[in-house]
Write an enzyme that holds these catalytic residues in place. Structure first.
Site, PDB file in Angstrom:
ATOM      1  N   ASP A   8      -4.849   5.206   8.319  1.00 23.24           N
ATOM      2  CA  ASP A   8      -6.230   4.872   7.977  1.00 23.24           C
ATOM      3  C   ASP A   8      -7.131   5.448   9.072  1.00 23.24           C
ATOM      4  OD1 ASP A   8      -5.925   3.168  10.131  1.00 23.24           O
ATOM      5  OD2 ASP A   8      -6.389   1.336   9.041  1.00 23.24           O
ATOM      6  N   CYS A  65      -1.931   2.871  11.924  1.00 24.79           N
ATOM      7  CA  CYS A  65      -3.212   2.179  11.721  1.00 24.79           C
ATOM      8  C   CYS A  65      -3.651   1.679  13.092  1.00 24.79           C
ATOM      9  CB  CYS A  65      -3.095   1.074  10.665  1.00 24.79           C
ATOM     10  SG  CYS A  65      -2.060  -0.334  11.100  1.00 24.79           S
ATOM     11  N   THR A  67      -3.097  -1.264  14.602  1.00 19.20           N
ATOM     12  CA  THR A  67      -2.015  -1.982  15.295  1.00 19.20           C
ATOM     13  C   THR A  67      -0.609  -1.538  14.889  1.00 19.20           C
ATOM     14  OG1 THR A  67      -1.959  -3.633  13.550  1.00 19.20           O
ATOM     15  CG2 THR A  67      -3.425  -4.065  15.424  1.00 19.20           C
ATOM     16  N   GLY A  70      -0.583  -3.779   9.758  1.00 21.37           N
ATOM     17  CA  GLY A  70      -1.043  -3.807   8.362  1.00 21.37           C
ATOM     18  C   GLY A  70      -0.396  -2.731   7.516  1.00 21.37           C
ATOM     19  N   HIS A  98      20.467   0.186  13.310  1.00 19.82           N
ATOM     20  CA  HIS A  98      20.840  -1.072  12.655  1.00 19.82           C
ATOM     21  C   HIS A  98      20.206  -1.248  11.284  1.00 19.82           C
ATOM     22  CE1 HIS A  98      21.970  -3.395  16.614  1.00 19.82           C
ATOM     23  NE2 HIS A  98      22.528  -2.188  16.542  1.00 19.82           N
ATOM     24  N   HIS A 134      26.010  -3.573   9.213  1.00 16.21           N
ATOM     25  CA  HIS A 134      24.634  -3.119   8.996  1.00 16.21           C
ATOM     26  C   HIS A 134      24.420  -2.759   7.529  1.00 16.21           C
ATOM     27  CE1 HIS A 134      24.060  -3.399  13.193  1.00 16.21           C
ATOM     28  NE2 HIS A 134      24.859  -2.400  13.490  1.00 16.21           N
TER      29      HIS A 134
HETATM   30  C1  RB5 Z   1      -8.685  -1.471  10.736  1.00 16.48           C
HETATM   31  O1  RB5 Z   1      -9.791  -1.904  11.449  1.00 16.48           O
HETATM   32  C2  RB5 Z   1      -7.454  -2.239  11.148  1.00 16.48           C
HETATM   33  O2  RB5 Z   1      -7.561  -3.558  10.723  1.00 16.48           O
HETATM   34  C3  RB5 Z   1      -6.220  -1.593  10.607  1.00 16.48           C
HETATM   35  O3  RB5 Z   1      -6.142  -0.275  11.041  1.00 16.48           O
HETATM   36  C4  RB5 Z   1      -4.898  -2.216  11.030  1.00 16.48           C
HETATM   37  O4  RB5 Z   1      -4.859  -2.395  12.416  1.00 16.48           O
HETATM   38  C5  RB5 Z   1      -4.487  -3.406  10.307  1.00 16.48           C
HETATM   39  O5  RB5 Z   1      -3.386  -3.918  10.520  1.00 16.48           O
END
Ligand code: RB5
Length: 148
Positions: A8, A65, A67, A70, A98, A134
């Site tokens: 994203d 993304c 983090t 998501g 694994h 596994h």
């Molecule tokens: C976008 O702002 C952010 O929420 C998305 O990239 C991600 O980190 C969600 O898990």
């Protein structure tokens, strides 16, 4: 290796960096977007990369993304995807050995580009261990897809 990559907006710069590095290393890379840093929705790119991996058009997938969380949650909704959100190489190696992970998910807000490149290198280089225990566990994961 044929690798599908997507992100994203929050993973846009790291995705482009990893794409260019993988190409320079000789991998065939399918970039499904995002193509601009404008706001976009991570499930759209998770779906594109996930479908390419499950269909066999790509051998592995890389998703980014903000983090890594998501886009990993979204990718794992696609039957056949085994995506792991990773922020260091040890988990990348063990997710291959694994879990036979077929997609790695990274957070641009969490890992720097050099660490991310190292994680992706380990993810692509490490085979599945094919140990009996596994395989049994991965089959049980697949059963969850079919029976929930
Ligand atoms: C976008 O702002 C952010 O929420 C998305 O990239 C991600 O980190 C969600 O898990």
């Amino acid at each position: 290796m044929r690798v599908a990559i997507g992100s994203d907006h929050a993973g846009f710069h790291l995705k482009n960096y990893l794409r260019d590095r993988l190409k320079n290393e000789g991998h065939e890379v399918i970039d499904v977007g995002a193509n601009t840093p404008e706001s976009s929705d991570y499930p759209d790119y998770a779906a594109r990369v996930g479908r390419l991996v499950v269909s066999g058009e790509a051998e592995r997938g890389v998703l980014v993304c903000g983090t890594g969380a998501g886009i990993c949650i979204a990718a794992n909704k696609i039957p056949g995807v085994r995506a792991a959100a990773v922020s260091e190489p040890v988990t990348a190696r063990l997710a291959r050995l694994h879990n036979d992970a077929n997609i790695i998910c990274l957070g641009e807000r969490i890992v720097g580009p050099e660490l991310a490149a190292d994680i992706v290198r380990v993810f692509l280089e490490t085979p599945f261990s094919e140990g009996e225990r596994h395989i049994r566990r991965i089959r049980k994961v697949a059963d969850l897809e079919n029976n929930c």
